[in-house]
Design an enzyme around this catalytic site. Structure first.
Site, PDB file in Angstrom:
ATOM      1  CE1 TYR A 169      -3.895   3.537   0.083  1.00  0.00           C
ATOM      2  CE2 TYR A 169      -1.838   3.126   2.626  1.00  0.00           C
ATOM      3  CZ  TYR A 169      -2.924   4.178   1.543  1.00  0.00           C
ATOM      4  OH  TYR A 169      -3.214   5.263   1.533  1.00  0.00           O
ATOM      5  CE  LYS A 173      -2.843   7.271  -1.464  1.00  0.00           C
ATOM      6  NZ  LYS A 173      -3.726   7.070  -2.187  1.00  0.00           N
ATOM      7  CB  VAL A 200      -7.848   9.502   7.734  1.00  0.00           C
ATOM      8  CG1 VAL A 200      -9.347  10.008   7.903  1.00  0.00           C
ATOM      9  CG2 VAL A 200      -7.063   9.391   6.715  1.00  0.00           C
TER      10      VAL A 200
END
Ligand code: NAP
Length: 359
Positions: A169, A173, A200
């Site tokens: 991941y 990004k 988040v």
């Protein structure tokens, strides 16, 4: 990286990709509350569940939110929704944690090809002046061990240690953001601003998101942390502050470059402690720290490689969020209220299950 001021006409529609998402839903909501016209892209605007919150927002703000079909993997599918927009906020990208069977197909390809696809439409849409891209702190650093012998990470740092096999991941990004900068630097009609949140957390407007934020918080209710949690530090920030950061980045003429958007670093045990303080012993919150050597033995079952444990558990982690505060004027919420309000909302949505000892 263009640094001359960019003024966005507030009467023109703003495009938000991946509007169904956990983060994007708050961006859409705040844009509407601020009076903007919003076009949201979704993979399937006809689906019968997962869009309820967007339909409710459209009804609350008549004529100002429309949903448009677009897929990261379908070339040109963002073009129609982008027509006439000066500001494009590109959030769509899969965020999956734990065991991912085919990381290239499930993470890297949609992130990278999707970013290229969206930016190809930006190139072909003369009205666009600015793109705000949701990147991540994981494009800034790969493993926590990358902190060795240095101070806090800042916007000049890049993740150089992730790959499709190790930390896929973060890798997705990083390559997507690098591609975005390369494409942007080839021209000077539009500029690029990137937002870099830590994990988040905070109340979700939808229960349909499969975001890693949701999987992380579910661990505090499904009993998986009853045996304890490893000493794993991560960045953390409120979803409402992240949404606000995207809008400030879009409409602040002088905004430019990368913005770390992170309130503090935190561990699962610290989150557990905050939750215990607020909700007592009713839920299966973690009490104990699992020693690194023990976690290393069991990690593969939980979807973490031993290399991940070695390079991340027990290492400190720090980020410098000065740019976001000084240049965007972002004020961060108290992380304890972020975590508490997130969990309260899981209770309200019927997602939080009480501890087996209390049932
Ligand atoms: P989310 O709720 O899972 O949202 C992801 C969005 O991406 C969804 O709207 C999803 O659309 C869309 N998407 C996935 N694959 C797609 C495809 N092939 N075509 C079109 N759309 C696709 O996750 P999130 O947490 O809000 O993440 C949003 C962004 O924030 C991502 O770029 C993520 O990397 C970034 N971010 C998140 C965090 C975090 O902790 N949550 C931290 C840093 C950065 P569907 O509804 O159609 O599936």
């Amino acid at each position: 990286m263009g640094s001359s001021p960019t003024t966005i006409d507030p009467t023109q529609p703003v495009l938000v990709t991946g509007a169904t998402g956990y983060v994007a839903s708050w961006i859409v909501r705040y844009l509407l509350e601020d009076g903007y016209v919003v076009r949201g892209t979704v993979r399937d605007p006809d689906k019968s569940s997962g869009l309820e919150h967007l339909h409710a927002l459209a009804a609350e703000h008549p004529g100002r939110l429309t949903l448009h079909r677009a897929d990261l993997l379908t070339d040109g599918s963002y073009a129609e929704a982008m027509e006439g927009c000066e500001l494009v906020i590109h959030t769509a990208s899969p965020f999956l944690l734990g065991k991912v069977r085919d990381p290239q197909r499930q993470l890297v390809t949609p992130a990278l090809d999707g970013t290229r696809n969206v930016l190809a439409s930006v190139e072909a849409t003369p009205s666009v002046k600015r793109v705000v891209l949701t990147s991540s702190v994981v494009a800034i650093h790969g493993d926590n061990a990358d902190m060795a012998g240095r101070g806090p990470f800042d916007e000049s740092d890049w993740n150089t240690t992730s790959s499709v096999d190790h930390q896929p991941y973060p890798y997705s990004k990083t390559v997507a953001e690098r591609a975005a900068w390369e494409i942007c630097e080839r021209q000077d009609r539009w500029d690029l601003v990137t937002i870099h949140p830590g994990l988040v957390l905070g109340p979700a407007l939808t229960t349909a998101s499969k975001s890693g934020s949701m999987t992380t918080m579910k661990a505090f209710t499904d009993g998986s942390l009853l045996g304890g949690a490893p000493d794993l530090a991560m960045g953390m920030v409120d979803v409402r502050d992240v949404a606000r950061a995207h809008i400030l980045a879009g409409f602040t003429p002088e905004a430019h470059g990368r913005y770390i958007t992170n309130a503090r670093t935190i561990t699962m045990l610290q989150i557990g402690k905050i939750l215990r303080g607020a909700f007592g012993l009713t839920y299966p919150f973690p009490h104990n720290r699992i020693p690194k050597r023990v976690f290393k033995l069991v990690a593969p079952v939980a979807g973490y490689s031993r290399e991940f444990v070695e390079k991340n558990v027990g290492w400190p982690l720090e980020f410098d969020n000065t740019r976001s505060r000084q240049e965007l004027g972002l004020a961060y919420r108290d992380p304890a209220s972020t975590v508490t309000e997130h969990f309260q909302q899981m209770i309200d949505d019927g997602i939080a299950r009480t501890s087996p000892l209390r049932r």
